[in-house]
Design an enzyme around this catalytic site. Structure first.
Site, PDB file in Angstrom:
ATOM      1  N   SER A 178      48.088  52.104  29.402  1.00 57.54           N
ATOM      2  CA  SER A 178      47.488  51.020  28.713  1.00 57.54           C
ATOM      3  C   SER A 178      46.484  51.392  27.595  1.00 57.54           C
ATOM      4  CB  SER A 178      46.641  50.262  29.844  1.00 57.54           C
ATOM      5  OG  SER A 178      47.397  49.453  30.378  1.00 57.54           O
ATOM      6  N   LYS A 181      46.894  49.939  24.327  1.00 61.85           N
ATOM      7  CA  LYS A 181      46.391  48.824  23.725  1.00 61.85           C
ATOM      8  C   LYS A 181      45.197  49.255  22.745  1.00 61.85           C
ATOM      9  CE  LYS A 181      46.655  46.318  28.062  1.00 61.85           C
ATOM     10  NZ  LYS A 181      47.264  47.152  28.762  1.00 61.85           N
ATOM     11  N   SER A 365      42.017  45.123  30.365  1.00 60.89           N
ATOM     12  CA  SER A 365      43.355  45.853  30.265  1.00 60.89           C
ATOM     13  C   SER A 365      44.588  44.514  30.451  1.00 60.89           C
ATOM     14  CB  SER A 365      43.566  47.033  31.193  1.00 60.89           C
ATOM     15  OG  SER A 365      44.688  47.729  30.806  1.00 60.89           O
TER      16      SER A 365
END
Length: 529
Positions: A178, A181, A365
Protein backbone atom coordinates in the site's frame (compact mmCIF):
# COMPACT_ATOMS: atom_id res chain seq x y z
CA UNK A 1 -10.82 -2.52 13.79
CA UNK A 2 -12.41 0.50 15.43
CA UNK A 3 -10.25 3.58 15.68
CA UNK A 4 -9.72 5.14 19.12
CA UNK A 5 -12.03 8.02 19.94
CA UNK A 6 -13.16 9.90 23.00
CA UNK A 7 -11.39 9.14 26.24
CA UNK A 8 -8.98 6.75 24.54
CA UNK A 9 -7.46 9.59 22.51
CA UNK A 10 -7.02 11.68 25.64
CA UNK A 11 -5.50 8.71 27.44
CA UNK A 12 -2.95 8.17 24.67
CA UNK A 13 -2.07 11.83 24.60
CA UNK A 14 -1.36 11.82 28.31
CA UNK A 15 0.55 8.54 28.14
CA UNK A 16 2.84 9.80 25.39
CA UNK A 17 3.04 13.39 26.59
CA UNK A 18 6.57 13.17 27.98
CA UNK A 19 8.16 12.36 24.62
CA UNK A 20 5.33 13.56 22.38
CA UNK A 21 5.20 17.22 23.43
CA UNK A 22 8.82 17.70 22.51
CA UNK A 23 8.78 15.44 19.45
CA UNK A 24 5.53 16.58 17.85
CA UNK A 25 6.46 20.22 18.28
CA UNK A 26 9.71 19.35 16.52
CA UNK A 27 7.77 17.77 13.66
CA UNK A 28 5.44 20.72 13.10
CA UNK A 29 8.39 23.10 13.17
CA UNK A 30 10.44 20.85 10.89
CA UNK A 31 7.68 20.65 8.30
CA UNK A 32 7.17 24.40 8.54
CA UNK A 33 10.90 24.97 8.00
CA UNK A 34 11.18 22.54 5.09
CA UNK A 35 8.06 23.81 3.36
CA UNK A 36 6.57 27.16 4.38
CA UNK A 37 2.80 26.78 4.26
CA UNK A 38 2.87 23.08 5.14
CA UNK A 39 1.63 23.75 8.66
CA UNK A 40 -1.58 25.13 7.23
CA UNK A 41 -2.91 23.61 4.04
CA UNK A 42 -3.94 26.19 1.43
CA UNK A 43 -7.27 24.60 0.55
CA UNK A 44 -10.64 26.27 0.16
CA UNK A 45 -12.47 23.57 2.07
CA UNK A 46 -10.76 24.37 5.36
CA UNK A 47 -7.80 26.07 6.97
CA UNK A 48 -5.60 23.28 8.21
CA UNK A 49 -3.50 24.03 11.24
CA UNK A 50 -0.92 21.50 12.35
CA UNK A 51 -1.39 21.99 16.08
CA UNK A 52 -2.10 24.49 18.86
CA UNK A 53 0.32 26.85 20.53
CA UNK A 54 2.11 25.13 23.39
CA UNK A 55 0.18 21.89 22.90
CA UNK A 56 1.58 18.44 23.48
CA UNK A 57 1.32 16.06 20.52
CA UNK A 58 0.50 18.85 18.11
CA UNK A 59 0.68 16.71 15.02
CA UNK A 60 -1.63 13.99 16.37
CA UNK A 61 -4.34 16.32 17.62
CA UNK A 62 -3.99 18.70 14.69
CA UNK A 63 -4.27 15.95 12.12
CA UNK A 64 -7.31 14.40 13.80
CA UNK A 65 -8.95 17.81 13.83
CA UNK A 66 -8.12 18.47 10.18
CA UNK A 67 -8.53 15.31 8.16
CA UNK A 68 -12.24 15.64 7.56
CA UNK A 69 -15.50 13.89 8.46
CA UNK A 70 -15.75 10.48 6.86
CA UNK A 71 -16.76 6.89 7.58
CA UNK A 72 -20.14 7.60 9.16
CA UNK A 73 -18.92 10.58 11.14
CA UNK A 74 -15.91 8.83 12.59
CA UNK A 75 -13.63 11.80 11.95
CA UNK A 76 -16.23 14.12 13.45
CA UNK A 77 -16.12 12.06 16.62
CA UNK A 78 -12.34 12.04 16.64
CA UNK A 79 -12.26 15.80 16.13
CA UNK A 80 -14.54 16.27 19.14
CA UNK A 81 -12.36 13.89 21.14
CA UNK A 82 -9.27 15.84 20.14
CA UNK A 83 -10.83 19.08 21.35
CA UNK A 84 -11.75 17.41 24.64
CA UNK A 85 -8.23 16.04 25.04
CA UNK A 86 -6.65 19.41 24.31
CA UNK A 87 -8.94 21.11 26.81
CA UNK A 88 -7.99 18.52 29.43
CA UNK A 89 -4.34 19.37 28.84
CA UNK A 90 -5.04 23.09 29.08
CA UNK A 91 -4.53 23.82 25.37
CA UNK A 92 -6.59 25.83 22.95
CA UNK A 93 -8.36 23.49 20.52
CA UNK A 94 -7.71 23.56 16.80
CA UNK A 95 -10.66 25.21 15.09
CA UNK A 96 -12.40 23.59 12.15
CA UNK A 97 -14.54 25.90 10.03
CA UNK A 98 -16.78 25.26 7.04
CA UNK A 99 -15.46 26.44 3.69
CA UNK A 100 -15.70 30.19 3.25
CA UNK A 101 -16.53 30.87 6.91
CA UNK A 102 -15.00 33.81 8.71
CA UNK A 103 -15.63 34.82 12.30
CA UNK A 104 -18.20 37.59 12.46
CA UNK A 105 -19.31 37.45 8.85
CA UNK A 106 -19.70 35.59 5.60
CA UNK A 107 -16.66 34.15 3.92
CA UNK A 108 -15.17 35.78 0.90
CA UNK A 109 -15.09 32.56 -1.05
CA UNK A 110 -12.90 29.49 -1.35
CA UNK A 111 -9.57 29.78 0.35
CA UNK A 112 -10.48 32.73 2.58
CA UNK A 113 -9.69 30.82 5.76
CA UNK A 114 -6.36 29.53 4.48
CA UNK A 115 -5.27 33.00 3.49
CA UNK A 116 -6.05 34.43 6.91
CA UNK A 117 -4.92 31.54 9.10
CA UNK A 118 -2.15 32.62 11.49
CA UNK A 119 1.11 30.73 11.74
CA UNK A 120 1.08 28.35 14.70
CA UNK A 121 4.78 27.70 15.25
CA UNK A 122 7.79 29.51 13.93
CA UNK A 123 9.99 27.61 11.48
CA UNK A 124 13.23 26.13 12.63
CA UNK A 125 16.37 28.11 11.82
CA UNK A 126 17.34 27.50 8.20
CA UNK A 127 20.90 26.61 9.23
CA UNK A 128 19.92 23.45 11.17
CA UNK A 129 22.21 20.77 9.78
CA UNK A 130 21.11 17.38 8.50
CA UNK A 131 22.77 14.37 10.14
CA UNK A 132 25.98 13.11 8.57
CA UNK A 133 25.57 10.07 6.30
CA UNK A 134 28.09 8.17 8.44
CA UNK A 135 25.99 8.82 11.55
CA UNK A 136 22.84 7.61 9.79
CA UNK A 137 24.57 4.43 8.64
CA UNK A 138 25.90 3.72 12.12
CA UNK A 139 22.52 4.27 13.79
CA UNK A 140 20.58 2.11 11.33
CA UNK A 141 23.07 -0.77 11.14
CA UNK A 142 21.74 -2.57 14.19
CA UNK A 143 17.98 -2.28 13.49
CA UNK A 144 18.48 -3.23 9.82
CA UNK A 145 20.12 -6.47 10.95
CA UNK A 146 16.90 -7.80 12.45
CA UNK A 147 16.24 -11.15 10.72
CA UNK A 148 12.48 -10.56 10.95
CA UNK A 149 12.86 -8.07 8.10
CA UNK A 150 13.78 -10.73 5.55
CA UNK A 151 15.04 -8.97 2.42
CA UNK A 152 15.17 -5.29 3.35
CA UNK A 153 16.01 -2.05 1.55
CA UNK A 154 16.22 1.44 3.04
CA UNK A 155 16.57 5.09 2.12
CA UNK A 156 16.80 8.26 4.23
CA UNK A 157 16.73 11.72 2.62
CA UNK A 158 16.99 15.29 3.83
CA UNK A 159 13.45 16.44 3.00
CA UNK A 160 14.56 20.06 2.59
CA UNK A 161 17.32 19.51 0.04
CA UNK A 162 16.66 16.01 -1.29
CA UNK A 163 20.20 15.00 -0.34
CA UNK A 164 20.62 11.25 0.03
CA UNK A 165 21.74 10.51 3.60
CA UNK A 166 21.54 6.72 3.55
CA UNK A 167 20.82 3.94 1.11
CA UNK A 168 20.78 0.19 1.49
CA UNK A 169 19.92 -1.17 -1.94
CA UNK A 170 17.68 1.89 -2.20
CA UNK A 171 17.33 1.65 -5.99
CA UNK A 172 16.36 -2.04 -5.92
CA UNK A 173 12.74 -2.64 -7.07
CA UNK A 174 10.64 -4.05 -4.21
CA UNK A 175 6.99 -5.01 -3.80
CA UNK A 176 5.53 -1.89 -2.15
CA UNK A 177 2.03 -3.04 -1.13
CA UNK A 178 0.00 0.00 0.00
CA UNK A 179 2.91 2.44 -0.09
CA UNK A 180 1.95 2.47 -3.78
CA UNK A 181 -0.71 4.94 -2.64
CA UNK A 182 1.99 7.59 -2.16
CA UNK A 183 2.53 7.63 -5.91
CA UNK A 184 -1.21 7.65 -6.59
CA UNK A 185 -1.73 10.54 -4.17
CA UNK A 186 1.11 12.58 -5.66
CA UNK A 187 -0.11 12.13 -9.22
CA UNK A 188 -3.74 12.92 -8.37
CA UNK A 189 -2.90 16.12 -6.49
CA UNK A 190 -0.50 17.31 -9.19
CA UNK A 191 -2.71 16.59 -12.21
CA UNK A 192 -6.19 17.20 -10.80
CA UNK A 193 -5.35 19.84 -8.20
CA UNK A 194 -6.27 19.73 -4.49
CA UNK A 195 -9.71 21.31 -5.02
CA UNK A 196 -10.92 19.19 -7.95
CA UNK A 197 -14.24 17.43 -7.28
CA UNK A 198 -15.72 14.44 -9.10
CA UNK A 199 -19.26 14.95 -10.43
CA UNK A 200 -22.15 12.50 -10.43
CA UNK A 201 -25.00 13.71 -12.64
CA UNK A 202 -28.30 12.88 -14.25
CA UNK A 203 -29.36 13.63 -17.83
CA UNK A 204 -32.68 13.20 -19.61
CA UNK A 205 -32.81 11.17 -22.79
CA UNK A 206 -35.53 10.36 -25.28
CA UNK A 207 -38.96 9.19 -24.17
CA UNK A 208 -38.47 10.23 -20.54
CA UNK A 209 -35.43 8.04 -20.06
CA UNK A 210 -33.45 9.33 -17.09
CA UNK A 211 -29.76 8.39 -17.05
CA UNK A 212 -27.69 8.34 -13.86
CA UNK A 213 -24.10 8.98 -14.98
CA UNK A 214 -21.31 7.73 -12.74
CA UNK A 215 -18.24 9.93 -12.66
CA UNK A 216 -16.11 7.76 -10.38
CA UNK A 217 -16.74 9.47 -7.02
CA UNK A 218 -15.51 6.87 -4.48
CA UNK A 219 -17.19 8.51 -1.50
CA UNK A 220 -20.69 9.06 -2.92
CA UNK A 221 -22.98 7.97 -0.10
CA UNK A 222 -26.54 6.79 0.40
CA UNK A 223 -26.47 8.03 3.99
CA UNK A 224 -28.73 10.87 5.10
CA UNK A 225 -27.30 14.31 5.77
CA UNK A 226 -25.99 14.84 9.31
CA UNK A 227 -28.51 16.07 11.84
CA UNK A 228 -28.53 19.84 11.99
CA UNK A 229 -26.95 20.39 8.56
CA UNK A 230 -28.54 23.58 7.30
CA UNK A 231 -27.36 23.90 3.72
CA UNK A 232 -24.53 23.65 1.24
CA UNK A 233 -22.07 25.48 3.52
CA UNK A 234 -22.64 22.98 6.30
CA UNK A 235 -22.08 20.10 3.86
CA UNK A 236 -18.92 21.52 2.26
CA UNK A 237 -16.72 18.93 3.95
CA UNK A 238 -19.21 16.07 3.57
CA UNK A 239 -19.32 13.43 0.82
CA UNK A 240 -21.79 13.89 -2.02
CA UNK A 241 -25.16 12.35 -1.20
CA UNK A 242 -27.36 10.29 -3.48
CA UNK A 243 -30.41 11.78 -1.75
CA UNK A 244 -29.35 15.31 -2.75
CA UNK A 245 -28.98 14.23 -6.37
CA UNK A 246 -32.40 12.57 -6.30
CA UNK A 247 -34.00 15.66 -4.75
CA UNK A 248 -32.44 18.00 -7.33
CA UNK A 249 -33.31 15.64 -10.18
CA UNK A 250 -36.92 15.36 -9.03
CA UNK A 251 -37.24 19.14 -8.84
CA UNK A 252 -35.89 19.53 -12.36
CA UNK A 253 -38.20 16.84 -13.72
CA UNK A 254 -41.26 18.37 -12.06
CA UNK A 255 -40.41 21.79 -13.46
CA UNK A 256 -40.47 20.23 -16.93
CA UNK A 257 -43.78 18.51 -16.22
CA UNK A 258 -42.29 15.01 -15.99
CA UNK A 259 -43.26 12.68 -13.13
CA UNK A 260 -42.66 9.23 -14.69
CA UNK A 261 -39.31 8.01 -16.03
CA UNK A 262 -37.37 4.93 -17.03
CA UNK A 263 -34.03 4.79 -15.24
CA UNK A 264 -30.72 3.81 -16.81
CA UNK A 265 -27.21 4.06 -15.35
CA UNK A 266 -24.13 4.90 -17.39
CA UNK A 267 -20.81 3.24 -16.48
CA UNK A 268 -18.88 4.32 -19.58
CA UNK A 269 -16.42 6.51 -17.64
CA UNK A 270 -14.25 3.44 -16.94
CA UNK A 271 -12.84 0.84 -19.32
CA UNK A 272 -11.23 -2.54 -18.88
CA UNK A 273 -12.02 -5.24 -16.35
CA UNK A 274 -13.66 -3.98 -13.14
CA UNK A 275 -11.89 -6.70 -11.16
CA UNK A 276 -8.38 -6.64 -9.75
CA UNK A 277 -6.13 -9.69 -9.76
CA UNK A 278 -7.99 -11.34 -6.85
CA UNK A 279 -11.55 -10.42 -7.86
CA UNK A 280 -14.27 -9.00 -5.57
CA UNK A 281 -13.16 -9.25 -1.97
CA UNK A 282 -13.40 -7.42 1.32
CA UNK A 283 -10.39 -5.25 0.39
CA UNK A 284 -11.83 -3.78 -2.79
CA UNK A 285 -15.21 -3.44 -4.50
CA UNK A 286 -15.87 -4.14 -8.15
CA UNK A 287 -14.42 -1.01 -9.74
CA UNK A 288 -17.19 0.83 -11.56
CA UNK A 289 -17.72 4.60 -11.78
CA UNK A 290 -21.02 4.43 -9.90
CA UNK A 291 -21.34 3.05 -6.39
CA UNK A 292 -22.40 4.25 -2.96
CA UNK A 293 -20.51 3.75 0.29
CA UNK A 294 -17.72 1.97 -1.61
CA UNK A 295 -20.11 -0.86 -2.40
CA UNK A 296 -20.17 -1.96 1.24
CA UNK A 297 -23.06 -4.15 2.35
CA UNK A 298 -22.91 -2.39 5.72
CA UNK A 299 -22.38 1.32 4.97
CA UNK A 300 -21.18 1.94 8.51
CA UNK A 301 -18.40 -0.62 8.30
CA UNK A 302 -14.77 0.43 8.23
CA UNK A 303 -11.64 -1.13 6.77
CA UNK A 304 -12.22 -4.51 5.08
CA UNK A 305 -15.88 -5.46 4.75
CA UNK A 306 -18.22 -7.48 2.49
CA UNK A 307 -19.20 -5.75 -0.76
CA UNK A 308 -22.15 -5.95 -3.13
CA UNK A 309 -21.41 -8.06 -6.18
CA UNK A 310 -22.92 -5.34 -8.42
CA UNK A 311 -22.41 -1.97 -6.68
CA UNK A 312 -23.68 0.03 -9.68
CA UNK A 313 -27.03 -1.79 -9.78
CA UNK A 314 -27.30 -1.35 -6.02
CA UNK A 315 -26.69 2.40 -6.32
CA UNK A 316 -29.23 2.74 -9.15
CA UNK A 317 -31.89 0.84 -7.18
CA UNK A 318 -31.34 3.10 -4.20
CA UNK A 319 -31.58 6.15 -6.48
CA UNK A 320 -34.88 4.89 -7.93
CA UNK A 321 -36.29 4.49 -4.42
CA UNK A 322 -35.21 8.01 -3.51
CA UNK A 323 -36.85 9.44 -6.64
CA UNK A 324 -40.08 7.77 -5.52
CA UNK A 325 -39.84 9.53 -2.18
CA UNK A 326 -39.55 12.84 -4.03
CA UNK A 327 -42.59 12.22 -6.21
CA UNK A 328 -41.07 10.68 -9.34
CA UNK A 329 -42.26 7.24 -10.47
CA UNK A 330 -39.58 4.96 -11.91
CA UNK A 331 -41.12 2.50 -14.34
CA UNK A 332 -39.51 -0.92 -14.39
CA UNK A 333 -36.17 -1.89 -12.93
CA UNK A 334 -33.07 0.28 -13.49
CA UNK A 335 -30.76 -1.08 -16.19
CA UNK A 336 -27.39 -0.24 -17.68
CA UNK A 337 -27.43 2.28 -20.52
CA UNK A 338 -25.61 5.22 -22.09
CA UNK A 339 -26.35 8.91 -21.75
CA UNK A 340 -27.09 10.71 -25.02
CA UNK A 341 -23.97 12.31 -26.47
CA UNK A 342 -23.65 15.93 -25.43
CA UNK A 343 -26.67 15.85 -23.14
CA UNK A 344 -26.77 18.65 -20.58
CA UNK A 345 -26.89 17.74 -16.90
CA UNK A 346 -30.35 17.75 -15.37
CA UNK A 347 -28.86 17.78 -11.86
CA UNK A 348 -25.49 17.04 -10.29
CA UNK A 349 -23.62 16.60 -7.03
CA UNK A 350 -19.90 16.98 -6.47
CA UNK A 351 -17.76 14.85 -4.22
CA UNK A 352 -15.03 15.74 -1.77
CA UNK A 353 -11.98 17.66 -3.03
CA UNK A 354 -9.01 15.63 -4.20
CA UNK A 355 -7.03 16.66 -1.10
CA UNK A 356 -9.71 15.23 1.20
CA UNK A 357 -9.80 12.00 -0.79
CA UNK A 358 -6.01 11.74 -0.61
CA UNK A 359 -5.99 12.27 3.15
CA UNK A 360 -8.65 9.63 3.74
CA UNK A 361 -6.94 7.22 1.36
CA UNK A 362 -3.56 7.55 3.08
CA UNK A 363 -4.79 7.61 6.67
CA UNK A 364 -6.96 4.50 6.33
CA UNK A 365 -5.18 2.92 3.35
CA UNK A 366 -8.45 2.97 1.42
CA UNK A 367 -8.09 0.81 -1.69
CA UNK A 368 -11.32 1.97 -3.37
CA UNK A 369 -10.31 5.62 -3.22
CA UNK A 370 -6.85 4.73 -4.52
CA UNK A 371 -8.24 2.96 -7.58
CA UNK A 372 -10.72 5.77 -8.22
CA UNK A 373 -7.97 8.41 -8.04
CA UNK A 374 -5.71 6.42 -10.36
CA UNK A 375 -8.52 6.32 -12.92
CA UNK A 376 -9.10 10.06 -12.54
CA UNK A 377 -5.40 10.58 -13.26
CA UNK A 378 -5.74 8.38 -16.34
CA UNK A 379 -8.74 10.37 -17.57
CA UNK A 380 -6.86 13.64 -17.07
CA UNK A 381 -3.90 12.19 -18.97
CA UNK A 382 -6.13 10.90 -21.79
CA UNK A 383 -5.20 7.33 -20.90
CA UNK A 384 -7.20 4.16 -20.37
CA UNK A 385 -9.17 4.47 -17.06
CA UNK A 386 -8.50 0.93 -15.90
CA UNK A 387 -6.26 -0.83 -13.38
CA UNK A 388 -3.30 -0.97 -15.75
CA UNK A 389 -4.05 2.36 -17.42
CA UNK A 390 -4.34 4.13 -14.07
CA UNK A 391 -1.08 2.68 -12.84
CA UNK A 392 0.72 3.66 -16.04
CA UNK A 393 -0.68 7.20 -15.90
CA UNK A 394 0.39 7.60 -12.27
CA UNK A 395 3.90 6.48 -13.22
CA UNK A 396 4.12 9.01 -16.05
CA UNK A 397 3.02 11.87 -13.81
CA UNK A 398 5.36 11.17 -10.90
CA UNK A 399 8.36 10.65 -13.17
CA UNK A 400 7.56 13.98 -14.82
CA UNK A 401 8.07 15.50 -11.35
CA UNK A 402 11.62 14.18 -11.27
CA UNK A 403 11.04 10.88 -9.46
CA UNK A 404 13.47 8.28 -10.85
CA UNK A 405 11.69 5.97 -13.33
CA UNK A 406 14.06 3.02 -12.88
CA UNK A 407 12.42 0.11 -11.08
CA UNK A 408 9.03 1.84 -10.91
CA UNK A 409 6.28 -0.42 -12.28
CA UNK A 410 2.64 0.21 -11.39
CA UNK A 411 -0.26 -2.02 -12.40
CA UNK A 412 -2.89 -0.47 -10.14
CA UNK A 413 -3.34 2.50 -7.83
CA UNK A 414 -3.78 0.75 -4.50
CA UNK A 415 -0.86 -1.66 -4.21
CA UNK A 416 -2.93 -4.84 -4.13
CA UNK A 417 -1.22 -6.04 -7.31
CA UNK A 418 1.93 -7.93 -6.31
CA UNK A 419 3.49 -7.14 -9.69
CA UNK A 420 3.96 -3.50 -8.63
CA UNK A 421 7.57 -2.53 -7.87
CA UNK A 422 8.91 0.67 -6.31
CA UNK A 423 12.44 1.27 -4.98
CA UNK A 424 12.81 2.68 -1.46
CA UNK A 425 14.50 5.79 -2.81
CA UNK A 426 11.51 6.50 -5.05
CA UNK A 427 9.15 6.40 -2.06
CA UNK A 428 11.40 8.72 -0.07
CA UNK A 429 11.60 11.19 -2.96
CA UNK A 430 7.81 11.20 -3.32
CA UNK A 431 7.57 12.13 0.37
CA UNK A 432 10.21 14.84 0.02
CA UNK A 433 8.15 16.31 -2.83
CA UNK A 434 5.13 16.59 -0.52
CA UNK A 435 7.13 18.93 1.73
CA UNK A 436 8.89 20.81 -1.08
CA UNK A 437 8.31 24.58 -1.26
CA UNK A 438 7.80 24.31 -5.02
CA UNK A 439 4.88 21.88 -4.73
CA UNK A 440 2.24 23.26 -2.36
CA UNK A 441 -0.39 21.26 -4.26
CA UNK A 442 1.10 18.09 -2.74
CA UNK A 443 0.69 19.05 0.95
CA UNK A 444 -2.19 16.62 1.48
CA UNK A 445 0.28 13.76 1.07
CA UNK A 446 2.05 14.93 4.23
CA UNK A 447 -1.12 15.82 6.15
CA UNK A 448 -2.78 12.52 5.23
CA UNK A 449 -0.02 10.28 6.57
CA UNK A 450 -1.07 8.28 9.65
CA UNK A 451 0.36 9.57 12.93
CA UNK A 452 2.30 6.97 14.92
CA UNK A 453 0.25 5.67 17.84
CA UNK A 454 -2.76 7.84 17.04
CA UNK A 455 -4.43 7.67 13.64
CA UNK A 456 -5.22 5.37 10.76
CA UNK A 457 -3.08 2.31 10.12
CA UNK A 458 -0.54 3.41 12.75
CA UNK A 459 -3.05 3.87 15.57
CA UNK A 460 -2.09 0.62 17.29
CA UNK A 461 1.63 0.85 16.62
CA UNK A 462 4.37 2.61 18.61
CA UNK A 463 2.41 1.84 21.77
CA UNK A 464 4.11 0.18 24.73
CA UNK A 465 7.66 0.70 23.51
CA UNK A 466 7.93 -2.29 21.15
CA UNK A 467 8.75 -0.11 18.17
CA UNK A 468 10.84 2.38 20.08
CA UNK A 469 9.87 6.03 20.50
CA UNK A 470 8.04 8.01 17.90
CA UNK A 471 4.39 8.12 19.04
CA UNK A 472 2.91 11.38 17.84
CA UNK A 473 6.14 12.24 16.00
CA UNK A 474 6.40 9.90 13.02
CA UNK A 475 3.94 10.24 10.13
CA UNK A 476 4.14 7.33 7.72
CA UNK A 477 2.30 5.21 5.17
CA UNK A 478 2.17 1.50 5.82
CA UNK A 479 2.11 -1.36 3.33
CA UNK A 480 1.20 -4.97 3.95
CA UNK A 481 0.70 -8.09 1.84
CA UNK A 482 1.61 -11.65 2.67
CA UNK A 483 5.38 -11.61 3.05
CA UNK A 484 5.53 -7.85 2.40
CA UNK A 485 5.75 -5.08 5.00
CA UNK A 486 6.75 -1.52 4.16
CA UNK A 487 6.87 1.85 5.92
CA UNK A 488 7.60 5.23 4.34
CA UNK A 489 7.14 8.64 5.90
CA UNK A 490 8.38 11.88 7.39
CA UNK A 491 9.96 12.53 10.78
CA UNK A 492 12.16 15.17 12.40
CA UNK A 493 15.59 14.16 13.62
CA UNK A 494 16.79 15.05 17.13
CA UNK A 495 17.70 18.56 15.95
CA UNK A 496 14.38 19.16 14.21
CA UNK A 497 15.54 18.60 10.64
CA UNK A 498 12.75 17.02 8.58
CA UNK A 499 13.80 13.69 7.04
CA UNK A 500 12.04 11.43 4.54
CA UNK A 501 12.51 7.69 4.94
CA UNK A 502 11.43 4.43 3.34
CA UNK A 503 12.03 0.94 4.73
CA UNK A 504 10.85 -2.01 2.61
CA UNK A 505 10.74 -5.59 3.82
CA UNK A 506 9.99 -8.43 1.40
CA UNK A 507 10.04 -12.13 2.27
CA UNK A 508 9.19 -11.23 5.87
CA UNK A 509 6.70 -13.84 6.93
CA UNK A 510 6.24 -12.89 10.58
CA UNK A 511 4.21 -9.76 9.97
CA UNK A 512 4.07 -8.66 13.60
CA UNK A 513 7.83 -8.97 14.09
CA UNK A 514 8.54 -7.28 10.77
CA UNK A 515 6.30 -4.32 11.55
CA UNK A 516 7.87 -3.89 14.98
CA UNK A 517 11.30 -3.91 13.32
CA UNK A 518 10.16 -1.30 10.78
CA UNK A 519 8.79 0.87 13.59
CA UNK A 520 12.14 0.63 15.35
CA UNK A 521 13.89 1.83 12.19
CA UNK A 522 11.57 4.84 11.87
CA UNK A 523 12.04 5.65 15.56
CA UNK A 524 15.80 5.55 15.04
CA UNK A 525 15.41 8.28 12.41
CA UNK A 526 13.97 10.60 15.07
CA UNK A 527 17.07 10.14 17.24
CA UNK A 528 19.59 11.06 14.50
CA UNK A 529 21.69 14.18 14.90
Amino acid sequence: MARPVGGEVAKRIRRAAGDGRRGAKRLVAAVSSAAPGAVRRPLGTRAVVGGAAGAGLLIAVGLVAATGPWQAGQRVAERSAARTAEAALGHRPVEHRPAGHRPGGAGSGPGSDAASAPAVLAALPANGAAPAPSAVAKALAGPLGNPALGSVTATVLDARTGRLLYSRAGTTPMTPASTTKLATATAALHVLGPEHRITTRTVLGAKNTLVLVGGGDPTLTAAAAPAGAGGDADLADQPARLSDLADRTADALKRSGTTKVTLRYDLSAYTGSPYDSIGVNDNLAKQVPLMVDEGRVDPGSTENAPRFSDPAANAASRFAALLGRFGITVQGAPASGRAPAGAAALAAVQGLPTADLVEKMLTESDNDIAEALARQVALAEHADPSFAGGGAAVRRVVTSLGVPPAGLALHDGSGLDRANTIPAETLARLLALSAAPGHPELRAVATGLPVAGFTGTLDERYIGGGGGGGAGVIRAKTGSLTGVNTLAGLAPDADGRLLAFAFMSNKSFDATAARTALDKLASTVTSLR
